[in-house]
Enzyme design. Structure first.
Site, mmCIF file in Angstrom:
data_model
loop_
_atom_site.group_PDB
_atom_site.id
_atom_site.type_symbol
_atom_site.label_atom_id
_atom_site.label_comp_id
_atom_site.label_asym_id
_atom_site.label_seq_id
_atom_site.Cartn_x
_atom_site.Cartn_y
_atom_site.Cartn_z
ATOM 1 N N ARG A 159 0.837 -1.209 0.000
ATOM 2 C CA ARG A 159 0.000 0.000 0.000
ATOM 3 C C ARG A 159 0.866 1.251 0.000
ATOM 4 O O ARG A 159 0.485 2.279 -0.575
ATOM 5 C CB ARG A 159 -0.996 0.005 1.146
ATOM 6 N N PHE A 161 -15.193 -2.641 2.504
ATOM 7 C CA PHE A 161 -16.097 -1.488 2.469
ATOM 8 C C PHE A 161 -16.211 -0.879 1.068
ATOM 9 O O PHE A 161 -17.173 -0.171 0.781
ATOM 10 C CB PHE A 161 -15.634 -0.411 3.452
ATOM 11 N N GLU A 204 -19.701 5.339 1.692
ATOM 12 C CA GLU A 204 -19.114 4.641 0.552
ATOM 13 C C GLU A 204 -20.034 4.619 -0.664
ATOM 14 O O GLU A 204 -19.577 4.685 -1.812
ATOM 15 C CB GLU A 204 -18.736 3.204 0.943
ATOM 16 N N ASP A 212 -8.102 -6.015 13.557
ATOM 17 C CA ASP A 212 -9.484 -5.523 13.550
ATOM 18 C C ASP A 212 -10.533 -6.628 13.443
ATOM 19 O O ASP A 212 -11.714 -6.394 13.689
ATOM 20 C CB ASP A 212 -9.684 -4.506 12.430
ATOM 21 N N ARG A 256 -2.241 -4.991 3.475
ATOM 22 C CA ARG A 256 -1.944 -3.931 4.430
ATOM 23 C C ARG A 256 -0.502 -3.985 4.954
ATOM 24 O O ARG A 256 0.051 -2.979 5.384
ATOM 25 C CB ARG A 256 -2.920 -4.078 5.611
ATOM 26 N N SER A 309 -4.591 4.776 5.931
ATOM 27 C CA SER A 309 -4.557 3.319 5.747
ATOM 28 C C SER A 309 -4.417 2.941 4.281
ATOM 29 O O SER A 309 -3.696 2.018 3.933
ATOM 30 C CB SER A 309 -5.829 2.684 6.301
#
Lengths: 276, 312
Positions: free
Chosen positions: B11, B84, B59, B118, B168, B38
């Site tokens: 990322r 998402f 979104e 998470d 990530r 993020s």
């Protein structure tokens, strides 16, 4: 502001009549279609295409053209009628609406000359208008974006996401018109979510709001002129309308939200519109 | 076992690649739903603020607004966590982006188990399936940080919807600057004769390690990377697989609708015995370390080698 001369008003009324007859033409005989919602926004659509908007069938890709989005996409028959009247395609094409291979689909698609976005899944067209308005700001173009939403459509959560975003970006190049006919597919809007105080809701999100009679062309054009003069905030025009307006047997009823005309009821509908 | 490879963050590489592209093309705009650090779209927010549009935690509106921007000539890159940005505004992507074939790039961050802490709500094993089924959509799963800029450039060369999934965490580098990236074509990371281990993203290095384990048992495994999930060219897939007798597909995604499914689809006229390793119709959970989760759900070199041996 808000005054137009008699000749302009008379010409607009004639256009509104042509749009209503065009809706009936596009609906055809024995094919279900959204008569009620198309008729309720017919005067607003007329005012946009034949008074307010900067557009031309000769240059449909002009980057400075005003944009129109029918977020309540099922009412596209009104837009098709206006586009045919404005010369985006021949009036003979109206009768092909929803037939296999037709350029006039059941809901708006970009393949149709003059249609800006694919809409009909409720709530989404409003946000597309937000994107277009942001693009106008980024590119420093002075076009205006007009979006028609239904009052039933206001139940979509995305509407309120878009309402918040429009205020944050001070989209004074965006005007949303609520076709508040009070009736959705299965019955009265007030029997569903009972969305009270629509102007207050938009105002609470920082919008400048106006309330009009959505069938009074002088009121519509006068208010659109006021709305587009607002600086620094998006504008919402809440239009009180009658579902099926002009076709007396279809007025104020969800029976003709999505219904067909027989040869007999078609004749009655035409006579009713002609007598307006 | 081989030495531990250098790891880099996909990322982070993405943010830099997007910044470079956005500097060169002023029509590129980055949209984010309050997660720009993020997703690394923060590179645009910080360096080209006039090309960054914060859409808040909405979104659905973000995706439809991106469609509106594309209709006015912008090239929107839409960001948030993979779950998402794909599942929540799915219908907005279908109706507003894919149906009219608009030039919108959807970038899903924190794929698979990579948002380990998470837990299940933020992890994503469905994005490739959801995006692949949409007509007009191109689907990329870059293998490592080195490849990410090539994928961004390839996405920009496509005048239409593209989905890019990004891990990530720091992940092992398995390609080099000079390694080619071709849309729709698999890349042979290591040659082999008996079985092909088909990988993408973080599973590529696991495949390479499994290959070494297999070599100790006298089995020759190739490792073939699939950074394009759709479109996938059958001829190119068969050429990359060569004459192996069996396949093991390994993905940080549901075994339904992801890499294994894509390969099965293109090989369906003359299939090979295949073992699919991935998320077996289940959800994840929290852990303090990414590796704990990969192991817990069977994404390990040992497991891959075992599956391969079972087929040979």
């Amino acid at each position: 502001m808000g005054k137009i001369d008699d000749a302009t008003l008379k010409a607009l009324k004639e256009k509104a009549l042509s749009v209503r007859l065009g809706i009936i033409e596009a609906l055809g005989i024995d094919h279900r279609g959204h008569l009620g919602g198309s008729m309720s926004c017919a005067d607003i659509v007329t005012a946009l295409y034949f008074y307010k908007m900067k557009h031309s069938a000769k240059s449909p890709d002009d980057p400075d053209r005003d944009r129109f989005i029918m977020s309540k996409g099922h009412s596209v028959l009104a837009q098709y009628a206006a586009l045919a009247e404005a010369g985006y395609f021949g009036k003979d094409v109206l009768a092909t609406t929803k037939s296999l291979g037709s350029v006039l689909q059941g809901h708006p698609e970009r393949e149709t000359p003059g249609v800006e976005a694919n809409t009909g899944s409720l709530g989404q067209g409003f946000s597309m208008g937000v994107g277009m308005a942001i693009a106008g700001k980024l590119d420093k173009r002075d076009y205006h974006v007009y979006v028609i939403v239904g009052d039933g459509e206001l139940a979509e959560g995305q509407i309120w996401e878009a309402t918040m975003a429009s205020n944050v970006y001070s989209l004074d190049n965006l005007t949303v018109i609520v076709d508040m006919n009070g009736i959705q597919a299965m019955g009265k809007t007030r029997d569903r979510y009972a969305i009270q105080n629509i102007p207050g809701r938009f105002a609470a999100f920082g919008w400048k709001t106006f309330e009009i009679d959505g069938h009074d062309l002088a009121d519509i054009v006068g208010t659109l002129d006021k709305a587009t003069a607002v600086k620094g905030a998006p504008t919402a025009v809440i239009a009180r309308t009658v579902k099926g307006k002009g076709v007396t047997f279809a007025e104020n009823s969800h029976d003709y939200h999505n219904n067909l005309l027989t040869p007999e009821t078609r004749e009655k509908a035409i006579a009713s519109v002609m007598a307006m | 076992m081989s030495d531990k490879k250098i790891e880099k963050n996909p990322r982070a590489a993405y943010g830099l690649a997007l910044l470079e592209a956005a500097k060169a093309n002023k029509n590129i705009v980055a949209l984010d739903a309050d997660l720009c650090t993020s997703t690394q779209s923060a590179q645009i927010q910080n360096n080209l603020p006039e090309q960054y549009i914060e859409m808040g935690i909405g979104e659905a509106n973000m995706v439809s607004a991106a469609a509106g921007l594309a209709l006015c000539g912008k090239i929107p890159f839409v960001h948030t966590f993979a779950i998402f940005v794909t599942a929540r505004p799915y219908e907005q992507i279908r109706q507003g982006v894919c149906l009219p074939k608009l030039n919108v790039k959807i970038v899903g961050s924190s794929v698979g188990l990579s948002d380990f802490g998470d837990g299940a709500t933020h992890q994503c094993f469905e994005d490739l399936a959801l995006m692949s089924v949409l007509p007009n959509m191109t689907v990329f799963a870059p293998v490592d940080a080195t490849e990410v800029p090539k994928v961004v450039r390839a996405a920009l060369a496509i005048n239409g919807p593209v989905y890019i999934r990004l891990n990530r965490n720091d992940t092992p580098l398995v390609t080099e600057e000079a390694t080619p990236f071709e849309v729709g074509k698999p890349l042979v990371l290591a040659e082999g004769k008996d079985v092909a281990i088909c990988v993408n993203g973080v599973t590529a290095d696991m495949g390479l390690k499994a290959r070494e384990i297999l070599a100790k048992s006298g089995k020759s495994a190739s490792v073939v990377n699939f950074s394009t999930i759709k479109p996938l060219d059958e001829k190119a897939v068969r050429a990359a697989l060569g004459s192996v007798r069996a396949l093991v597909t390994v993905e940080e995604h549901s075994v339904i609708g992801g890499l294994g499914a894509a390969i099965a689809r293109v090989l369906s006229r003359a299939p090979l015995p295949t073992e699919r390793i991935g998320f077996a119709d289940r959800y994840g959970q929290s852990a303090h370390e990414y590796e704990q989760l990969l192991e817990r759900y069977g994404l390990t070199p040992d497991n891959i080698a075992k599956a391969a041996l079972g087929l040979l």
